[in-house]
Design a protein around this motif. Sequence first.
Motif, PDB file in Angstrom:
ATOM      1  N   GLU A  19      30.957  13.641  52.465  1.00 32.47           N
ATOM      2  CA  GLU A  19      32.315  13.681  51.923  1.00 32.47           C
ATOM      3  C   GLU A  19      32.876  15.095  51.985  1.00 32.47           C
ATOM      4  O   GLU A  19      34.077  15.294  52.058  1.00 32.47           O
ATOM      5  N   GLU A  20      31.999  16.083  51.958  1.00 35.50           N
ATOM      6  CA  GLU A  20      32.438  17.460  51.747  1.00 35.50           C
ATOM      7  C   GLU A  20      32.919  18.175  53.006  1.00 35.50           C
ATOM      8  O   GLU A  20      33.509  19.251  52.917  1.00 35.50           O
ATOM      9  N   ASP A  26      28.476  16.895  41.235  1.00 31.83           N
ATOM     10  CA  ASP A  26      29.565  16.528  42.138  1.00 31.83           C
ATOM     11  C   ASP A  26      29.056  15.432  43.081  1.00 31.83           C
ATOM     12  O   ASP A  26      28.106  15.660  43.826  1.00 31.83           O
ATOM     13  N   GLY A  27      29.687  14.274  43.029  1.00 30.64           N
ATOM     14  CA  GLY A  27      29.286  13.155  43.877  1.00 30.64           C
ATOM     15  C   GLY A  27      28.137  12.358  43.294  1.00 30.64           C
ATOM     16  O   GLY A  27      28.268  11.172  42.985  1.00 30.64           O
ATOM     17  N   HIS A  44      33.337  10.246  38.743  1.00 26.20           N
ATOM     18  CA  HIS A  44      33.184  11.583  39.327  1.00 26.20           C
ATOM     19  C   HIS A  44      33.370  12.640  38.243  1.00 26.20           C
ATOM     20  O   HIS A  44      34.136  12.441  37.311  1.00 26.20           O
ATOM     21  N   GLN A  98      35.847  18.198  37.946  1.00 27.51           N
ATOM     22  CA  GLN A  98      36.017  19.375  38.826  1.00 27.51           C
ATOM     23  C   GLN A  98      37.261  20.168  38.467  1.00 27.51           C
ATOM     24  O   GLN A  98      37.906  20.756  39.341  1.00 27.51           O
ATOM     25  N   HIS A 136      38.493  12.468  47.148  1.00 28.29           N
ATOM     26  CA  HIS A 136      37.234  11.790  46.841  1.00 28.29           C
ATOM     27  C   HIS A 136      37.041  10.617  47.794  1.00 28.29           C
ATOM     28  O   HIS A 136      37.986  10.206  48.465  1.00 28.29           O
ATOM     29  N   HIS A 144      29.459  10.478  46.763  1.00 26.90           N
ATOM     30  CA  HIS A 144      28.705  11.129  47.836  1.00 26.90           C
ATOM     31  C   HIS A 144      27.477  11.873  47.335  1.00 26.90           C
ATOM     32  O   HIS A 144      27.449  12.354  46.207  1.00 26.90           O
TER      33      HIS A 144
HETATM   34 ZN   LIG Z   1      32.785  15.158  45.035  1.00 23.13          ZN
END
Ligand SMILES: [Zn+2]
Length: 583
Positions: free
Chosen positions: A297-298, A263-264, A364, A367, A531, A252
């Motif tokens: 996505e978030e 992130d993404g 990815h 995280q 995800h 994403h």
């Molecule tokens: Zn992500």
Amino acid sequence: MMKLDDLNNASATDFVALLDGTYEHSPWIAERAAAARPYLSLAALKVALARVVREASVDEQLGLIRAHPELAGKAAVAGELTAESTNEQQKAGLTACTADEFAKLQKLNADYNARFGFPFILAVRGPRGTGFTRAEIIATFERRLRAHPDVERAECLRQIHRIAEIRLNDKFGVTPILGQQLWDWAAELAVHSEDEAFLTCTYASPAHTAVAEQLMAWMRDCGFDDVSRDAVGNVVGVYNGTGDQRLLTGSHYDTVRRAGRFDGRLGILVPMLVVRELHRQGKRLPFGIEVVGFSEEEGQRYAATFLASSALTGAFDPTWLEQTDAHGVTLRDAMRAAGLPAKAAAITALKRDRSRYLGFVEVHIEQGPVLDSLDLPLGIVTSINGSRRYTGEIVGMASHAGTTPMGQRRDAAAGVAELILFAEKRAATVPDIVATVGMLEVPSGSINVIPGRCRFSLDLRATTDEARDALDADVRAELEAICARRGLSFTLQPTVAANAAPSDSAWQSRWEAAVAELGLPIHRLPSGAGHDAMKMHELLPQAMLFVRGGNGGISHNPLESVTVDDAELAVAAFQELCSSIQA
Ligand SMILES: [Zn+2]
């Protein structure tokens, strides 16, 4: 320039001599790593050296940390540092501090030493390799001064490994140019934000559209055959193969508020570089590569999440178009404002025909702290955890804190506290499952009143649905038991239930083979976070690759970080994966 063969073929003594200066005044690290030769790659050597340090005693680790000079310290001023340290401190501009900065650094050095008993270590050339600014160095210093001593010792060691990594790159004449390109792209994308001071890029905002346009422009430059933005705002690039089937990949490009850059986006940029390199070499694979930059996505702006991947799996619910954001803007209007058709039929038409695809893979950032704490750049995901979430409330009796004897209380907050401790203990009994109470509130609580009500959230996750459901049943049973025993009542509202998405074994094996091909150890881990692959799992076999995050693996935070070297390895792993597929 040094070559891997020089190291692999050298006597143990020469091996240590060749690596002199990699780890400050600490030849024991190379001495112990000599036995594990031959090394398949420079990355393998780096991991092995880090492993020696990780397995050393705490005293040896502290000795290594203390072998380092203070940043801009007295030794630097007196010119008493090793050649490597002098070079690094000079490049970071630490030898050109203003009087104010110098005074500040001296004070920080003194405070830090007093608190931890070792010098502050920072790889001043940073994740990009080109160096932090003095302001960034001072900010990092101030932040880490507040860390727990054990956490800080581990962080110093990781910084030492990063210093060693850059020194080894210099010795070998290696520049991670693909990783640098990825890093610079991520930095350029981060310029588009709804927030001036931080990165925020929510669905269908002007910043979001700008990122989509930038991605499309770069995809064209990379040599994709077909680049477009679809009806939900996904950026889709196709690089044709010689056969009809395609490998679907991506991640994403929307972000949370105050997000990190990787992130993404990392999972879009990695395959873009793979395609760019294929195109530069004029190569076609037996299968096409379809890279999707998922638009959402978030779940930041609208309640429905996975808007983007749901469209691809055929799970987009047209009633979502009527959902409103915090300002009352419907999804339909937001889409129109972003230049999207906002028509249910156009979205339904995005559903992919599974027979045209080999599978879905996603790269990815982890995280989480696991890869960082193990000094491993890449990890293979075994499963995306299934989850259940609740909001709940325990109700007791609000009464006077002074006059109500301990045996006659009905304390709602104490009931929740007991539940938290049970959930923590229960989750810890099984590997890879987690339970969290992230929100806790005593409505209109008062210092002299026993809590009559306590609201809480509950988040349960596990690698399999069975493990998740067993955890769920136990936690709920305990909630009932606690309330019965304490004379309390409760309500519990389920909010989210997501099934686990175990990786497809064939695709997981391909990632493992790709990582092994790079000379790196295979480390398998579950994904605690959701995800796009979790949604794509409903349509296609899927497997994910995780990339180590720096700063203890922090994500959804501006401190989120990936080094150019790790990014380079992610691209290389993807290249290996592609070359292993027999389409
Ligand atoms: Zn992500």
